[in-house]
Scaffold this active site. Structure first.
Site, PDB file in Angstrom:
ATOM      1  N   GLY A  83      37.758  39.186  43.547  1.00 13.72           N
ATOM      2  CA  GLY A  83      37.846  37.781  43.193  1.00 13.72           C
ATOM      3  C   GLY A  83      36.575  37.066  43.569  1.00 13.72           C
ATOM      4  O   GLY A  83      35.624  37.681  44.089  1.00 13.72           O
ATOM      5  N   GLY A  84      36.551  35.782  43.331  1.00 17.27           N
ATOM      6  CA  GLY A  84      35.352  35.015  43.644  1.00 17.27           C
ATOM      7  C   GLY A  84      35.086  34.914  45.128  1.00 17.27           C
ATOM      8  O   GLY A  84      33.955  34.711  45.550  1.00 17.27           O
ATOM      9  N   VAL A  88      39.603  43.290  47.512  1.00 16.40           N
ATOM     10  CA  VAL A  88      40.752  43.897  48.168  1.00 16.40           C
ATOM     11  C   VAL A  88      40.768  45.383  47.847  1.00 16.40           C
ATOM     12  O   VAL A  88      40.610  45.786  46.679  1.00 16.40           O
ATOM     13  CB  VAL A  88      42.077  43.246  47.706  1.00 16.40           C
ATOM     14  CG1 VAL A  88      43.252  43.868  48.451  1.00 16.40           C
ATOM     15  CG2 VAL A  88      42.044  41.746  47.945  1.00 16.40           C
ATOM     16  N   LYS A 105      41.432  43.217  52.909  1.00 18.94           N
ATOM     17  CA  LYS A 105      40.739  42.146  52.197  1.00 18.94           C
ATOM     18  C   LYS A 105      39.453  41.825  52.951  1.00 18.94           C
ATOM     19  O   LYS A 105      39.465  41.496  54.135  1.00 18.94           O
ATOM     20  CB  LYS A 105      41.640  40.906  52.131  1.00 18.94           C
ATOM     21  CG  LYS A 105      41.017  39.730  51.405  1.00 18.94           C
ATOM     22  CD  LYS A 105      42.044  38.601  51.259  1.00 18.94           C
ATOM     23  CE  LYS A 105      41.467  37.407  50.536  1.00 18.94           C
ATOM     24  NZ  LYS A 105      42.482  36.344  50.333  1.00 18.94           N
ATOM     25  N   ASP A 197      48.212  28.369  45.461  1.00 15.91           N
ATOM     26  CA  ASP A 197      47.664  29.205  44.392  1.00 15.91           C
ATOM     27  C   ASP A 197      48.782  30.060  43.788  1.00 15.91           C
ATOM     28  O   ASP A 197      48.642  31.271  43.645  1.00 15.91           O
ATOM     29  CB  ASP A 197      46.544  30.089  44.934  1.00 15.91           C
ATOM     30  CG  ASP A 197      45.634  30.606  43.816  1.00 15.91           C
ATOM     31  OD1 ASP A 197      44.928  31.603  44.046  1.00 15.91           O
ATOM     32  OD2 ASP A 197      45.661  30.039  42.699  1.00 15.91           O
TER      33      ASP A 197
END
Length: 930
Positions: A83-84, A88, A105, A197
């Site tokens: 992701g940004g 992970v 992560k 989120d």
């Protein structure tokens, strides 16, 4: 980092999740400041495919991501996603020779203080959560180059939308998946944590169909005020297509923000990801006007989603719990809260606009507003408190619903009233300590304990009371907080602790808490007699549960005296009258006194209580218990049904209060011979209690004992024995409340074994009961009922002299304690008939059965008992040579016996055998000892 830079960073990361062609249009709606918008536009231009730096940057990022083979104790196996903000990996570590698989992560970016703070914040959020529906935190640390990482539970599942696409579950299954997600979000909210989120890619579905919520990376704590030098770092990033309006506008997120996102997540679940498809296609306009979405939603679901995704936070559901409960109502075919426009919906909105927090510093801060706004010298502090209160106000609304049994809005209003009472108490006290944050915080914790007690949730009540007592015992730097003037808070904390312990059936621990509460109030008898009266009432009610009727009578009588000397608080006389009537019902030693108390309670309730008062529930239940004791089964049933109707209205179907009333209703239906209906109530009560209060041994055992009684009457003796054994297996022999139930369970077990033909085991159980020290010391009437319950066991085993002795000894007690019309006397007549038949005195038996039937005509009807007495009289008539009368009695009895009892029921078997013998002309059937 300034606020403007933080806003730029947030918008930039959010826009990156959109297709390039949609970014500019979205940015124009998400940001009104042209300077910030232009800066974000310029940054986004660097993401263009023809940017010469794009390829080397991506290559560098990929190399960075792929480089590590091991991080700390963990060996990286496979990349799960990038992701940004982080990547992970699936990883594993060795634990005692066995590999444990985890999700690791690792945050992107150079190791900076800001990055480490962000990682610490996310680890703190995850560490506070412990729910199967949330991937839990296992470990954390930093790599050799100082990059933060943390290790989470590895969820072996598939992404939500893939699961839906492959399985194609029906709508009801999709709604059940959403319900699981809501429960996980509720868990986070109750621990002051927002997710922020909520989207399909952050939900995994395991092979067993359970869900797991992941990635709290942009979540935040509700009590994070945003103050301090790192405020800008707390600015929340978001996924644009799921972002609530307040996030897009840069306003502070609340629990309503997660409600909005959950609503859009539900749309995705019901439409197989229609919102994300629209975003990929660059579609604009109202998504709910999209035919693909509209076709998946019927009328009720569209109203539910409209409320969840309302533009204004105050117009949404008050909490995730409220949204979940509306989904449950839809699944159960009931009216949704989103469909109702009744007075309590409008009241609920008013409460949300005026809510204030329950827990921690937020609660204390808002309580402070009530005083501080009145004191000009404290206005600066008031403004700071008000700011903190705004951050917690939505949490309070969530807690009101979460704490309410069944989440019912009227129960929410009741809790709101309790909070308002606490605010008035502090406002009007005139105590300068209320301005001290330390004292105010403790007062808030005590108030929370009292609220948990009021809604029947004893475990958090006990924890809150213990925490308050711990804080009150600590030496503090402010002398005025520890100068002996904390007695009111101490007494309230001990009261809440005692009530919670009593509800948890920890009676031995509860008694000292009530005694300490009473002693503290006694010390201030002159200045506050009402507080002492309330303490005495609480102690008296607890003593009734302990079966300590002497203590109960003393405490309640003194409370009555104090209440008569000064104007009592509203509702107090009714609560006291309820307790005094319960003491008479439970002790069973004061029939005339109980009748007077019953009349007094009715008069008080009619005068004191408003029609909607929850105290009517307790009033009707107390009257019902008294009327049941008096043998007025139909009147008792009617009162219990009134109480249940009101409890369902206030607390919902699945609440401890409603379950308790179901158990009471079952016993009254059993008194009327409606055993199958009674079993339905017992089973429902047990299921609810086992789900909500699995540790309440006495409550569950009492339901098992009542079920045993109904099973026995229906002729299911094996099931009755199993129910009695289940109760005995769980009940300790440690307190009078338990010993009483053990006594009844032994009685039921002995009778069931007797009907199964296990006479030695039945006699052993009967004699154990009859020699039980608790039964010997019980009130006279309870002792008589316990002993006479063994009559049939002795009779079936041929111990006729012992049966006669019990009958002779208990009858005078019943005659002295009970009114002449009480059903107990028809059972006495029936027992005399059975004993006479067993001795071969059939004339005497026939007269006794006739008397029992005559008494039955004057009492509430019990068709099964009437049928059993007729069958017994038929046996006597047959032995007296009156075959025609015997046949007539059997033809009246057998239809009821066949309809109401099992084929194995002894009265039914013997009645059918006698009818066959009469039909064959032999008339040789032996008389039934029943």
């Amino acid at each position: 980092m300034t606020d403007a830079l933080a806003r730029i960073e947030t918008l930039f990361h959010a826009a990156l999740s959109l297709p390039p062609e949609s970014r500019a249009a979205w940015l124009r709606t998400a940001e009104h400041d042209p300077t910030i918008r232009d800066t974000v536009d310029a940054l986004l231009a660097n993401d263009a495919a023809d940017n010469p730096l794009r390829a080397p940057l991506l290559a560098a990022l990929s190399a960075d991501a792929a480089a590590p083979q091991r991080i700390g104790r963990y060996r990286l196996i496979d990349e799960l996603g990038q992701g940004g903000m982080a990547g992970v990996w699936l990883a594993e570590r060795d634990i005692d020779g066995r590999a444990q698989r985890v999700a690791l992560k690792r945050l992107h970016g150079a190791s900076t203080a800001a990055l480490r703070r962000r990682a610490a914040r996310e680890r703190a959020l995850l560490a506070a959560l412990n729910h199967r529906g949330i991937a839990g935190l296992i470990d954390g640390g930093e790599t050799e180059d100082g990059t933060p990482y943390f290790v989470m539970e590895y969820v072996e599942g598939e992404p939500l939308l893939r699961h839906l696409a492959e399985r194609r579950p029906p709508q009801r299954e999709r709604l059940r998946l959403f319900r699981q997600i809501c429960l996980a979000i509720e868990h986070a909210h109750q621990r002051l944590i927002l997710h922020l989120d909520l989207k399909p890619s952050n939900v995994l579905v395991r092979a067993d169909g359970s869900t797991a919520l992941i990635d709290f990376g942009i979540g935040r704590a509700l009590d994070d005020s945003g103050a301090g030098e790192h405020h800008a770092e707390r600015t929340v990033a978001f996924t644009p297509i799921y972002a609530a309006p307040e996030l897009r506008d840069g306003r502070t997120p609340t629990t309503a923000t997660d409600v909005y996102m959950a609503g859009l997540l539900l749309v995705e679940i019901l439409t197989d990801g229609a919102l994300s498809r629209r975003a990929r296609d660059g579609a604009t306009g109202d998504p709910f006007a999209d035919p693909a979405i509209r076709s998946a939603l019927d009328g009720d679901l569209s109203r539910l989603l409209a409320r969840a995704t309302a533009h204004a936070p105050d117009d949404r559901y008050a909490s995730i719990a409220a949204l979940r409960m509306d989904v449950e109502r839809f699944l159960e075919g009931r009216m949704l809260a989103a469909s109702r426009q009744t007075w309590w919906v409008r009241s609920g909105k008013f409460c949300r606009r005026n809510r204030w927090p329950l827990l921690g510093a937020g609660t204390a801060a808002l309580l402070a507003v009530a005083f501080v706004l009145q004191l000009s010298a404290e206005r600066t502090r008031a403004r700071a408190a008000e700011k903190n209160a705004l951050l917690a106000q939505d949490l309070q609304s969530s807690l009101l619903v979460a704490l309410s049994p069944g989440g019912n809005p009227q129960a929410q209003a009741r809790i709101e009233a309790l909070l308002q009472r606490e605010r008035r108490r502090l406002r009007d006290s005139g105590d300068a300590r209320a301005l001290d944050p330390a004292w105010r915080s403790i007062a808030s914790i005590v108030a929370v304990a009292e609220i948990y007690v009021a809604i029947g949730d004893p475990e958090p009540a006990l924890k809150s009371a213990d925490e308050a007592l711990r804080l009150l015992a600590e030496p503090r730097s402010t002398p005025r907080l520890h100068d002996g003037r904390d007695d009111d808070l101490l007494a309230r904390a001990h009261a809440a602790r005692g009530q919670a312990l009593n509800a948890l059936e920890r009676y031995t621990e509860a008694a000292p808490a009530f005694a300490r509460m009473r002693a503290l109030r006694e010390a201030h008898r002159r200045e506050d007699p009402q507080a002492l009266a309330t303490a005495l009432l609480l102690q008296g009610k607890a003593a009734i549960e302990w079966r300590d009727f002497a203590l109960a009578e003393r405490a309640l009588a003194e409370a009555q005296t104090l209440a008569a000397a000064a104007p009592p608080q509203r509702g107090f006389p009714v609560e006291l009258a309820i307790a005094r009537l319960d003491a008479a019902s439970e002790s069973g030693d004061a029939s005339a006194q109980g009748a007077a108390r019953s009349a007094a309670l009715l008069a008080l309730a009619d005068t004191e209580l408003e029609a909607a008062s929850p105290l009517w529930i307790d009033t009707w239940l107390a009257l019902s218990r008294w009327r049941q004791f008096e043998g007025e089964a139909q009147a008792a049933l009617a009162d219990a049904q009134r109480a249940r109707d009101r409890a369902r209205q206030l607390f919902g179907e699945r609440s401890v209060v409603t379950a308790t009333i179901d158990n009471n209703l079952g016993t009254m239906l059993a008194d009327l011979g409606r055993y199958r209906e009674a079993l339905t109530h017992f089973d429902r009560a047990r299921a609810t209690q086992a789900r909500l209060s699995p540790d309440k041994v006495a409550v569950l055992a009492s339901i098992d004992i009542n079920r045993c009684r109904a099973q026995y009457a229906l002729g299911d003796y094996a099931a009755a024995a199993a129910s009695a054994e289940a109760a005995l297996a769980t009940l300790p022999d440690t307190h009078a409340a338990y010993r009483r139930l053990r006594s009844i369970a032994w009685s039921n077990l002995a009778r069931a074994r007797s009907e199964l033909g296990q006479h030695p085991a039945a006699l052993q159980a009967a004699r154990r009961l009859l020699s039980d020290p608790w039964l010997r010391s019980a009130p006279a009437l309870e002792n008589a009922f316990g002993r006479i319950s063994m009559f049939v066991v002795l009779l079936n085993a041929g111990a006729l002299d012992e049966a006669q002795a019990i009958l002779d000894q208990t009858t005078p007690v019943l005659e002295a304690q009970l009114p002449d019309a009480h059903p107990a006397f028809l059972y006495t007549a029936r027992r005399r008939g059975l004993l006479a038949a067993a001795r071969g005195r059939f004339d005497e038996a026939d007269r006794a059965f006739g008397l029992a039937l005559t008494r039955m005509d004057a009492t509430d009807d019990d068709p099964l008992t009437r049928a059993e007495i007729r069958a017994s009289r038929a046996h006597a008539a047959a032995r007296l040579g009156d075959a025609a009368r015997a046949r007539a009695l059997l033809l009246q009895a057998l239809p009821v016996l066949r309809a109401e009892t099992s084929p194995d029921a002894r009265p039914r078997i013997e009645a059918e055998a006698l009818l066959r013998s009469l039909s064959s002309g032999t008339g040789k059937a032996q008389p039934s000892p029943r």
